[in-house]
Scaffold this active site. Structure first.
Site, PDB file in Angstrom:
ATOM      1  N   THR A 192       0.821  -1.214   0.000  1.00 12.45           N
ATOM      2  CA  THR A 192       0.000   0.000   0.000  1.00 12.45           C
ATOM      3  C   THR A 192       0.851   1.258   0.000  1.00 12.45           C
ATOM      4  O   THR A 192       0.433   2.310  -0.478  1.00 12.45           O
ATOM      5  CB  THR A 192      -0.961  -0.007   1.211  1.00 12.45           C
ATOM      6  OG1 THR A 192      -1.641  -1.263   1.260  1.00 12.45           O
ATOM      7  CG2 THR A 192      -1.982   1.106   1.128  1.00 12.45           C
ATOM      8  N   TYR A 236       4.838 -12.475   4.877  1.00 15.11           N
ATOM      9  CA  TYR A 236       3.712 -11.872   4.148  1.00 15.11           C
ATOM     10  C   TYR A 236       3.410 -12.737   2.933  1.00 15.11           C
ATOM     11  O   TYR A 236       4.220 -12.838   2.018  1.00 15.11           O
ATOM     12  CB  TYR A 236       4.075 -10.447   3.753  1.00 15.11           C
ATOM     13  CG  TYR A 236       3.039  -9.668   2.966  1.00 15.11           C
ATOM     14  CD1 TYR A 236       1.715 -10.078   2.872  1.00 15.11           C
ATOM     15  CD2 TYR A 236       3.400  -8.475   2.321  1.00 15.11           C
ATOM     16  CE1 TYR A 236       0.781  -9.348   2.152  1.00 15.11           C
ATOM     17  CE2 TYR A 236       2.473  -7.737   1.603  1.00 15.11           C
ATOM     18  CZ  TYR A 236       1.165  -8.181   1.525  1.00 15.11           C
ATOM     19  OH  TYR A 236       0.247  -7.455   0.810  1.00 15.11           O
ATOM     20  N   LYS A 284       1.359 -12.280   7.835  1.00 15.00           N
ATOM     21  CA  LYS A 284       0.207 -11.607   7.239  1.00 15.00           C
ATOM     22  C   LYS A 284      -0.286 -12.530   6.131  1.00 15.00           C
ATOM     23  O   LYS A 284       0.381 -12.712   5.115  1.00 15.00           O
ATOM     24  CB  LYS A 284       0.611 -10.245   6.668  1.00 15.00           C
ATOM     25  CG  LYS A 284      -0.537  -9.531   5.940  1.00 15.00           C
ATOM     26  CD  LYS A 284      -0.078  -8.220   5.307  1.00 15.00           C
ATOM     27  CE  LYS A 284      -1.212  -7.566   4.527  1.00 15.00           C
ATOM     28  NZ  LYS A 284      -0.785  -6.303   3.881  1.00 15.00           N
TER      29      LYS A 284
END
Length: 306
Positions: free
Chosen positions: A45, A133, A161
């Protein structure tokens, strides 16, 4: 300290594509004020793929400095080259960083053994806590539960994550790992169900503009009050989905700009401005909700420097 609502922070830039210091300072304060549990600096992001190593290091260190030890900072340090990931991670030794978020190597399509050796090598070359992740839709590879179990046994790999969007994956991981291993959702739209199944929180895109609500949802969920959490989450369901109608972070950055949370809606190529259709959809949804920051009483007024 890592349980609950963690924001995958956008990177505010000015018209010249340089870091907008004022916007960065204020969005950090926005998350401190709204009880976000930690900030991920320069993850997906945050547009990490368009930043040079020098810029990457500068932004993370600046984020640590501006946070003034009031909120933990997690640095995105993943790369598709193991040597590159190790070098980037080592740059934050003794920086005050709380952890690193390391994405699975993209494009290379490594085997499970390759993934294990990649993260094992990073772990052996740093003392910083590591959060794995897994986001197969972006990387082209999937970190499987058995590999996650093996990695969870390493000295400083503390969690993952999990952004596959597959809720059954959570139970598969939980069955294998120690109870102290942290498992975060990487998918806002299913994050409440994820926590109800035993997840420890969310690394959230939506929290960039609805930090208070995402923090409350996580707080209620982790205390077992899923009925109240679902009432709040119901208001956000449509927004969760809208924010992924085009590639992240295109929609969330436009929304943050419309709400006055950042001064400029600047993205670096190959990320482009949202389509006119998406802008209209986002604007309409934001106008319908009264829970978000507005330009009339925005974050710049709330935290204006004296």
């Amino acid at each position: 300290m890592f349980k609950g609502n963690i924001v995958a922070l956008i990177t505010p830039m000015n018209k010249k594509e340089k870091i907008c210091l004022k916007s960065l300072r204020n969005i950090i304060n926005y998350h401190i004020y709204n009880q976000t549990k930690a900030i991920v600096s320069l993850g997906t992001t945050g547009e990490s793929s368009t930043f040079t190593h020098q810029e990457h290091i500068k932004l993370v260190l600046l984020t640590i400095k501006l946070s003034q030890n009031k909120i933990p900072i997690i640095a995105g340090t993943g790369a598709n080259s193991t040597k590159e990931a190790v070098l980037l991670t080592q740059k934050f030794e003794k920086s005050g960083i709380s952890a690193c978020l390391s994405v699975t190597p993209y494009y290379n399509k490594p085997s499970q053994e390759g993934l294990y050796q990649h993260f094992k090598t990073i772990s052996e070359n740093t003392n910083i806590p590591q959060i794995l992740y897994n986001v197969p839709s972006r990387t082209g590879c999937d970190l499987l539960p058995q590999t996650i179990y093996k990695l969870s046994k390493l000295k400083n790999i503390i969690g993952i994550k999990e952004a596959s969007g597959n809720l059954s994956r959570l139970n598969q991981i939980k069955y294998l790992v120690d109870k102290n291993f942290l498992i975060f959702s990487g998918d806002d739209s299913t994050s409440l169900d994820f926590m109800q199944l035993g997840g420890n929180g969310i690394i959230s895109v939506t929290a960039n503009i609805a930090a208070k609500e995402m923090s409350k949802i996580c707080q209620l969920s982790l205390s077992g009050d899923f009925s109240q959490a679902r009432k709040i989450n119901k208001k956000l369901i449509k927004l969760h989905n809208i924010l992924f109608l085009e590639s992240n972070p295109i929609p969330i950055k436009w929304a943050a700009y419309k709400l006055g949370l950042i001064k400029y809606n600047t993205l670096r190529l190959p990320m482009t401005q949202p389509s006119k259709k998406l802008r209209k959809i986002i604007s309409t949804e934001l106008k319908k909700k009264k829970i978000y920051t507005t330009k009339k009483n925005n974050i710049f007024n709330l935290f204006k420097k004296k």
